[in-house]
Design a protein around this motif. Structure first.
Motif, PDB file in Angstrom:
ATOM      1  N   ALA A   5     -12.645 -27.048 -69.072  1.00  0.00           N
ATOM      2  CA  ALA A   5     -12.427 -26.010 -68.243  1.00  0.00           C
ATOM      3  C   ALA A   5     -13.633 -25.682 -67.482  1.00  0.00           C
ATOM      4  N   VAL A   6     -14.820 -25.446 -68.149  1.00  0.00           N
ATOM      5  CA  VAL A   6     -15.994 -25.051 -67.770  1.00  0.00           C
ATOM      6  C   VAL A   6     -16.661 -25.970 -67.007  1.00  0.00           C
ATOM      7  N   ALA A   7     -16.578 -27.116 -67.196  1.00  0.00           N
ATOM      8  CA  ALA A   7     -16.841 -28.268 -66.088  1.00  0.00           C
ATOM      9  C   ALA A   7     -16.048 -28.224 -64.732  1.00  0.00           C
ATOM     10  N   GLY A   8     -14.772 -27.515 -64.874  1.00  0.00           N
ATOM     11  CA  GLY A   8     -14.045 -27.548 -63.667  1.00  0.00           C
ATOM     12  C   GLY A   8     -13.110 -28.732 -63.608  1.00  0.00           C
ATOM     13  N   ASP A   9     -12.877 -29.244 -64.611  1.00  0.00           N
ATOM     14  CA  ASP A   9     -11.943 -30.468 -64.528  1.00  0.00           C
ATOM     15  C   ASP A   9     -10.586 -29.858 -64.867  1.00  0.00           C
ATOM     16  N   LEU A  10     -10.489 -28.751 -65.225  1.00  0.00           N
ATOM     17  CA  LEU A  10      -9.252 -28.195 -65.632  1.00  0.00           C
ATOM     18  C   LEU A  10      -9.223 -26.599 -64.999  1.00  0.00           C
ATOM     19  N   VAL A  11      -8.387 -26.547 -63.939  1.00  0.00           N
ATOM     20  CA  VAL A  11      -8.378 -25.167 -63.257  1.00  0.00           C
ATOM     21  C   VAL A  11      -6.933 -24.662 -63.458  1.00  0.00           C
ATOM     22  N   PRO A  12      -6.411 -23.615 -64.391  1.00  0.00           N
ATOM     23  CA  PRO A  12      -5.124 -23.307 -64.373  1.00  0.00           C
ATOM     24  C   PRO A  12      -5.019 -22.390 -62.964  1.00  0.00           C
ATOM     25  N   VAL A  13      -3.676 -22.413 -62.841  1.00  0.00           N
ATOM     26  CA  VAL A  13      -3.143 -21.481 -61.753  1.00  0.00           C
ATOM     27  C   VAL A  13      -2.181 -20.405 -62.180  1.00  0.00           C
ATOM     28  N   VAL A  14      -2.389 -19.143 -62.374  1.00  0.00           N
ATOM     29  CA  VAL A  14      -1.715 -18.377 -62.702  1.00  0.00           C
ATOM     30  C   VAL A  14      -1.026 -17.424 -61.586  1.00  0.00           C
ATOM     31  N   ASP A  15       0.344 -17.570 -61.659  1.00  0.00           N
ATOM     32  CA  ASP A  15       1.202 -16.947 -60.523  1.00  0.00           C
ATOM     33  C   ASP A  15       1.263 -15.364 -60.892  1.00  0.00           C
ATOM     34  N   LYS A  16       1.782 -15.211 -62.032  1.00  0.00           N
ATOM     35  CA  LYS A  16       2.167 -13.725 -62.434  1.00  0.00           C
ATOM     36  C   LYS A  16       1.612 -13.278 -63.659  1.00  0.00           C
ATOM     37  N   VAL A  17       1.339 -12.062 -63.835  1.00  0.00           N
ATOM     38  CA  VAL A  17       1.115 -11.434 -65.075  1.00  0.00           C
ATOM     39  C   VAL A  17       2.215 -10.282 -65.676  1.00  0.00           C
ATOM     40  N   TYR A  18       2.749 -10.248 -66.788  1.00  0.00           N
ATOM     41  CA  TYR A  18       3.476  -9.417 -67.367  1.00  0.00           C
ATOM     42  C   TYR A  18       3.023  -8.654 -68.522  1.00  0.00           C
ATOM     43  N   ASP A  19       3.174  -7.502 -68.642  1.00  0.00           N
ATOM     44  CA  ASP A  19       2.884  -6.689 -69.873  1.00  0.00           C
ATOM     45  C   ASP A  19       3.857  -6.997 -71.123  1.00  0.00           C
ATOM     46  N   LEU A  20       3.152  -6.412 -72.016  1.00  0.00           N
ATOM     47  CA  LEU A  20       4.102  -6.916 -73.315  1.00  0.00           C
ATOM     48  C   LEU A  20       5.461  -6.165 -73.292  1.00  0.00           C
ATOM     49  N   ASP A  21       5.766  -5.093 -72.452  1.00  0.00           N
ATOM     50  CA  ASP A  21       7.236  -4.565 -72.353  1.00  0.00           C
ATOM     51  C   ASP A  21       7.967  -5.391 -71.457  1.00  0.00           C
ATOM     52  N   HIS A  22       7.399  -6.459 -70.753  1.00  0.00           N
ATOM     53  CA  HIS A  22       8.148  -7.309 -69.938  1.00  0.00           C
ATOM     54  C   HIS A  22       8.163  -8.763 -70.150  1.00  0.00           C
ATOM     55  N   VAL A  23       8.145  -9.260 -71.363  1.00  0.00           N
ATOM     56  CA  VAL A  23       8.072 -10.412 -72.052  1.00  0.00           C
ATOM     57  C   VAL A  23       9.623 -11.166 -71.452  1.00  0.00           C
ATOM     58  N   ALA A  24      10.416 -10.331 -71.384  1.00  0.00           N
ATOM     59  CA  ALA A  24      11.670 -10.820 -71.097  1.00  0.00           C
ATOM     60  C   ALA A  24      11.791 -11.358 -69.717  1.00  0.00           C
ATOM     61  N   ASP A  25      11.124 -10.599 -68.814  1.00  0.00           N
ATOM     62  CA  ASP A  25      11.042 -11.012 -67.335  1.00  0.00           C
ATOM     63  C   ASP A  25      10.382 -12.028 -67.088  1.00  0.00           C
ATOM     64  N   ALA A  26       9.353 -12.293 -67.948  1.00  0.00           N
ATOM     65  CA  ALA A  26       8.715 -13.421 -67.996  1.00  0.00           C
ATOM     66  C   ALA A  26       9.346 -14.862 -68.217  1.00  0.00           C
ATOM     67  N   HIS A  27      10.333 -14.603 -69.036  1.00  0.00           N
ATOM     68  CA  HIS A  27      11.242 -15.754 -69.544  1.00  0.00           C
ATOM     69  C   HIS A  27      12.196 -15.844 -68.339  1.00  0.00           C
ATOM     70  N   ARG A  28      12.979 -14.889 -67.679  1.00  0.00           N
ATOM     71  CA  ARG A  28      13.683 -14.902 -66.468  1.00  0.00           C
ATOM     72  C   ARG A  28      12.905 -15.734 -65.633  1.00  0.00           C
ATOM     73  N   ALA A  29      11.674 -15.487 -65.280  1.00  0.00           N
ATOM     74  CA  ALA A  29      11.166 -16.148 -64.214  1.00  0.00           C
ATOM     75  C   ALA A  29      10.693 -17.822 -64.313  1.00  0.00           C
ATOM     76  N   LEU A  30      10.410 -17.951 -65.583  1.00  0.00           N
ATOM     77  CA  LEU A  30      10.336 -19.286 -66.049  1.00  0.00           C
ATOM     78  C   LEU A  30      11.553 -20.097 -65.895  1.00  0.00           C
ATOM     79  N   GLU A  31      12.917 -19.553 -66.447  1.00  0.00           N
ATOM     80  CA  GLU A  31      14.277 -20.225 -66.333  1.00  0.00           C
ATOM     81  C   GLU A  31      14.766 -20.279 -65.092  1.00  0.00           C
ATOM     82  N   GLY A  32      14.168 -19.415 -64.048  1.00  0.00           N
ATOM     83  CA  GLY A  32      14.790 -19.155 -62.717  1.00  0.00           C
ATOM     84  C   GLY A  32      13.850 -20.173 -61.782  1.00  0.00           C
ATOM     85  N   ARG A  33      12.754 -20.808 -62.432  1.00  0.00           N
ATOM     86  CA  ARG A  33      12.151 -21.564 -61.599  1.00  0.00           C
ATOM     87  C   ARG A  33      11.341 -20.963 -60.409  1.00  0.00           C
ATOM     88  N   THR A  34      11.130 -19.784 -60.509  1.00  0.00           N
ATOM     89  CA  THR A  34      10.358 -18.925 -59.497  1.00  0.00           C
ATOM     90  C   THR A  34       9.095 -18.923 -59.457  1.00  0.00           C
TER      91      THR A  34
END
Length: 324
Positions: A284-313
């Protein structure tokens, strides 16, 4: 401490934020004040109770595998020099979606040249991607098909194949996901929401099929990808967001001379892989692996993150921000 808790197997609503006792680090472990945690699709299947033969977990449990944060305390036999370090690692028996979590001394200190959120985003998917890179034949000059190409790991696999000099064929659902795949280095884009999409793979490879297939979709999509694999090729069935891993007939694979790898070949505790967490962070430091983060959820909305994953959004990854 506050934590997301899977109270029973079922739909995302079973995840509730609760106050639970602080964990205590055991021998060989450290206790981390979690800043950011990862979330990947397989956690939704575990929450549903669908992967009991792979993951020994029963509700109630705190979900989340990979985490990053500052070490607060150490377990018996662990040097106190760990305290205060910013690390990324895997939660012990999950547990990452909480204010405090245990991880082992396999955790990696995050170097100054890499921000913590990126380190967490790359750690889990990057580990699997590098194991696939290690298992697969040389990708240089090969036609490499990546399905679920706009997921967190699919994008990393595109990057690795592109840097290796492969001709990358990305298969995903919809124009936005395919555009993201192209931005990471894909050469050929195929929308697998269209009927008989696998024929487009054959057309792109002069009717022969892909030399190497990183199959991250599972189910019928994975089975179709197998038909678009070149005779004598290499196929990894490592994804199951469609509800199950691609069902490959061993006799058919043998007849066509295709090497098939499954999810059990990607478990660090059951293979001879040389990949380490430090390798992932170094790449990752070398730039070979560059993750793409679409959305960040807080601890109270972990269920919403699960819904987004299952909904392929999602286009890329989701993360959980634990800090308040």
């Amino acid at each position: 401490m506050r934590a997301a808790v899977v109270t029973a197997f079922g739909e995302p609503d079973v995840i509730q934020t609760r106050d639970v006792p602080d964990p205590e680090p055991a021998a060989g472990e450290v206790l981390v004040e979690v800043d950011t945690a990862d979330i990947i699709f397989v956690e939704t299947a575990i929450r549903r109770g669908n992967h009991g033969k792979f993951f020994d977990v029963e509700p109630p449990y705190v979900p989340g595998s990979n985490l990053g944060g500052r070490v607060r305390a150490v377990g018996p036999g662990v040097p106190s020099s760990w305290i205060g370090k910013t690390v990324v690692g895997r939660g012990v028996n999950f547990g990452a979606h909480a204010e405090l979590a245990r991880t082992t001394t396999d955790a990696v200190e995050v170097p100054a040249g890499l921000d913590l959120q990126t380190a967490v985003a790359v750690y889990g998917d990057g580990f699997t991607a590098l194991m696939l890179e290690e298992l697969a034949p040389s990708m240089t000059g090969q036609d490499v098909l990546v399905t679920a190409s706009a997921g967190g790991m699919g994008l990393l696999l595109i990057q690795l194949a592109h840097r290796a000099g492969a001709r990358v064929i990305a298969a995903a659902r919809g124009a936005e996901k395919l555009a993201l795949s192209r931005a990471q280095g894909a050469d050929v884009l195929i929308d697998y929401s269209k009927p008989s999409w696998e024929k487009s793979v054959l057309e792109a490879t002069n009717g022969e099929g892909a030399d190497i297939v990183f199959e991250g979709a599972g189910g019928e999509l994975g089975a179709a990808a197998f038909t678009a694999t070149k005779d004598g090729g290499w196929f990894s069935a490592h994804g199951a967001p469609s509800g199950g891993f691609a069902g490959i007939d061993p006799a058919e694979a043998a007849r066509r001379g295709i090497t098939v790898k499954g999810i059990m070949d990607l478990r660090a505790d059951s293979t001879t892989t040389a990949v380490t967490g430090a390798d992932v962070i170094a790449r990752a430091v070398a730039g070979d692996l560059v993750p793409v983060v679409d959305k960040v959820y807080d601890l109270d909305h972990v269920a919403d993150a699960h819904r987004a994953l299952e909904g392929r959004t999602l286009r890329g990854k989701a993360q959980i921000s634990v800090r308040r």
